[in-house]
Design a protein around this motif. Sequence first.
Motif, PDB file in Angstrom:
ATOM      1  N   GLU A 159     -49.506  49.848 112.360  1.00  0.00           N
ATOM      2  CA  GLU A 159     -49.120  50.643 111.193  1.00  0.00           C
ATOM      3  C   GLU A 159     -49.729  50.144 109.890  1.00  0.00           C
ATOM      4  OE1 GLU A 159     -44.915  51.152 111.012  1.00  0.00           O
ATOM      5  OE2 GLU A 159     -44.700  51.531 113.167  1.00  0.00           O
ATOM      6  N   LYS A 160     -50.471  49.012 109.924  1.00  0.00           N
ATOM      7  CA  LYS A 160     -51.132  48.472 108.732  1.00  0.00           C
ATOM      8  C   LYS A 160     -50.137  48.280 107.584  1.00  0.00           C
ATOM      9  CE  LYS A 160     -54.976  49.167 111.011  1.00  0.00           C
ATOM     10  NZ  LYS A 160     -55.713  48.057 111.635  1.00  0.00           N
ATOM     11  N   ASP A 161     -49.030  47.626 107.892  1.00  0.00           N
ATOM     12  CA  ASP A 161     -47.958  47.443 106.908  1.00  0.00           C
ATOM     13  C   ASP A 161     -47.646  45.948 106.793  1.00  0.00           C
ATOM     14  OD1 ASP A 161     -45.871  47.651 105.180  1.00  0.00           O
ATOM     15  OD2 ASP A 161     -44.589  48.867 106.473  1.00  0.00           O
ATOM     16  N   PRO A 162     -48.431  45.214 105.988  1.00  0.00           N
ATOM     17  CA  PRO A 162     -48.200  43.759 105.883  1.00  0.00           C
ATOM     18  C   PRO A 162     -46.853  43.402 105.263  1.00  0.00           C
ATOM     19  CG  PRO A 162     -50.384  44.367 105.075  1.00  0.00           C
ATOM     20  CD  PRO A 162     -49.615  45.631 105.230  1.00  0.00           C
ATOM     21  N   GLN A 163     -46.365  44.198 104.320  1.00  0.00           N
ATOM     22  CA  GLN A 163     -45.097  43.868 103.663  1.00  0.00           C
ATOM     23  C   GLN A 163     -43.941  43.840 104.657  1.00  0.00           C
ATOM     24  OE1 GLN A 163     -44.710  46.770 100.539  1.00  0.00           O
ATOM     25  NE2 GLN A 163     -46.154  45.735  99.184  1.00  0.00           N
ATOM     26  N   TYR A 302     -54.813  55.070 105.866  1.00  0.00           N
ATOM     27  CA  TYR A 302     -54.016  54.621 107.010  1.00  0.00           C
ATOM     28  C   TYR A 302     -54.821  53.708 107.935  1.00  0.00           C
ATOM     29  CZ  TYR A 302     -50.336  57.944 105.781  1.00  0.00           C
ATOM     30  OH  TYR A 302     -49.325  58.615 105.132  1.00  0.00           O
ATOM     31  N   GLN A 303     -56.125  53.897 107.981  1.00  0.00           N
ATOM     32  CA  GLN A 303     -56.971  53.080 108.850  1.00  0.00           C
ATOM     33  C   GLN A 303     -57.518  51.838 108.155  1.00  0.00           C
ATOM     34  OE1 GLN A 303     -59.985  55.828 110.181  1.00  0.00           O
ATOM     35  NE2 GLN A 303     -58.627  56.812 111.676  1.00  0.00           N
ATOM     36  N   TYR A 304     -57.182  51.658 106.878  1.00  0.00           N
ATOM     37  CA  TYR A 304     -57.713  50.546 106.088  1.00  0.00           C
ATOM     38  C   TYR A 304     -59.240  50.541 106.097  1.00  0.00           C
ATOM     39  CZ  TYR A 304     -53.679  47.914 104.464  1.00  0.00           C
ATOM     40  OH  TYR A 304     -52.564  47.498 103.761  1.00  0.00           O
ATOM     41  N   ASN A 305     -59.817  51.728 106.013  1.00  0.00           N
ATOM     42  CA  ASN A 305     -61.272  51.881 105.991  1.00  0.00           C
ATOM     43  C   ASN A 305     -61.689  52.121 104.546  1.00  0.00           C
ATOM     44  OD1 ASN A 305     -63.974  52.545 106.370  1.00  0.00           O
ATOM     45  ND2 ASN A 305     -63.567  53.700 108.250  1.00  0.00           N
ATOM     46  N   ALA A 306     -62.062  51.044 103.854  1.00  0.00           N
ATOM     47  CA  ALA A 306     -62.361  51.136 102.424  1.00  0.00           C
ATOM     48  C   ALA A 306     -63.609  51.964 102.156  1.00  0.00           C
ATOM     49  CB  ALA A 306     -62.515  49.732 101.837  1.00  0.00           C
ATOM     50  N   LEU A 307     -64.621  51.873 103.037  1.00  0.00           N
ATOM     51  CA  LEU A 307     -65.877  52.585 102.805  1.00  0.00           C
ATOM     52  C   LEU A 307     -65.680  54.103 102.861  1.00  0.00           C
ATOM     53  CD1 LEU A 307     -68.929  52.483 102.393  1.00  0.00           C
ATOM     54  CD2 LEU A 307     -69.191  52.339 104.882  1.00  0.00           C
ATOM     55  N   LEU A 346     -59.128  47.892  99.340  1.00  0.00           N
ATOM     56  CA  LEU A 346     -58.446  47.760 100.639  1.00  0.00           C
ATOM     57  C   LEU A 346     -59.048  46.575 101.375  1.00  0.00           C
ATOM     58  CD1 LEU A 346     -58.407  51.517 101.719  1.00  0.00           C
ATOM     59  CD2 LEU A 346     -56.504  50.193 100.842  1.00  0.00           C
ATOM     60  N   ASP A 347     -58.282  45.515 101.500  1.00  0.00           N
ATOM     61  CA  ASP A 347     -58.754  44.340 102.218  1.00  0.00           C
ATOM     62  C   ASP A 347     -58.491  44.500 103.705  1.00  0.00           C
ATOM     63  OD1 ASP A 347     -59.528  43.220  99.856  1.00  0.00           O
ATOM     64  OD2 ASP A 347     -57.673  42.059  99.581  1.00  0.00           O
ATOM     65  N   PRO A 348     -59.440  44.143 104.539  1.00  0.00           N
ATOM     66  CA  PRO A 348     -59.198  44.221 105.988  1.00  0.00           C
ATOM     67  C   PRO A 348     -58.188  43.181 106.437  1.00  0.00           C
ATOM     68  CG  PRO A 348     -61.303  43.157 105.542  1.00  0.00           C
ATOM     69  CD  PRO A 348     -60.796  43.656 104.210  1.00  0.00           C
TER      70      PRO A 348
END
Length: 377
Positions: A159-163, A302-307, A346-348
């Motif tokens: 889910e890319k949810d570090p918090q 949602y995919q943490y794809n900064a590019l 967006l940091d990987p």
Amino acid sequence: MDNEKPEVERNMSAESDLPQPETEVISPAPATERTPKANSSLALRLVVLITFVIAVLACVGSGYLYWQLQLQSQQTSSMATSMQQALQAPENELRQLAQQLQQSQQASANQQTTIEALLQSDQQLQSKIATLAQRHPNHWLAAEAEYLVRIAGRKLWLEKDPQTAVGLLQAADERIAAMQEPSLVPLRKALAQDIANVQDIKTVDIAGTVFTLDGIIGKLDKMPLHQLGQHEQTADENSQQMSDSVSDWKSNLAKTWKALTEDFFTIRKINTDITPLLSPKQEWYLEENIRNKLLQAQLALYQYNALNYRQSITMARKWIQQYYDLEDEHTQEVLQALQALVNLTLDPINVQQFQCSAQLKQLVTYGKLVPATEAEQ
């Protein structure tokens, strides 16, 4: 008597002496020969007739006998067929019963195997329950801590949810601290290191950014398109107004001459980029393309794809600047919001696994932390 006899003989001799009349003599001999021939021919015919009758009767009898034999043969074959069918029906039933019996045996064997597997798993479960009963009650805290760490990994990598992952790891550390076991200090150090690594990930308000993009998508239909030459036409109209002053007769004369010549041809100088006006269909396609780019930016978040995120925002902003009226307030708000969003970083996620996972597994399995060599055995 002797006297009478000579007298008769004399009479006969006298009569013989008398002349006899000539008569046709019919010989009786042929008559006697013709009668036996006729009898023999009649008998032969009778014999032939009887023989023919006997032959006809024999043929009829043999035909009747053949017909009877055929009927008996058909009856015999039909009886044999019916008997064969009657015998085949029980054979089929026996075969079906044999198949059902075989299937029942196979099902019984499978059930037996399942029962044995269940008994074995039950024995293993009983042994685990006995082992757990002998352990310290704090074992349940260790199991809960392991569950929280697994959920933290799902939140972080899926889910890319570090918090949320940090909060779950801290809750797991609280469960381990509540056990009050000095031997679990290495586990708590590993948990602290994992918490620090996840906290180093620069968090972004993904939900808030997505909602901001939804608001921008809702404003697309409110932005007017850029009208080519509108400002130049207004400036020309203002410059063509005549002055009331007499001293400006030259400029008024020039404006009059220009107005007359414009009826024949018009020459305008445009310093801006020439952009053709869009038809309603082209305007709909433009709006849909911009909406598609903003939706791609949401997916990249949602995919943490900064590019992909930055490219989608940049392309949508470029199309808005090129085709929409830049002096409209809705257009200015959308451009300002996109400018703020394009600078989002967006940091990987570099954390591949948690260091505390292996130690938590040992704690749940063995009830304590064991060396690596013993855990491998």
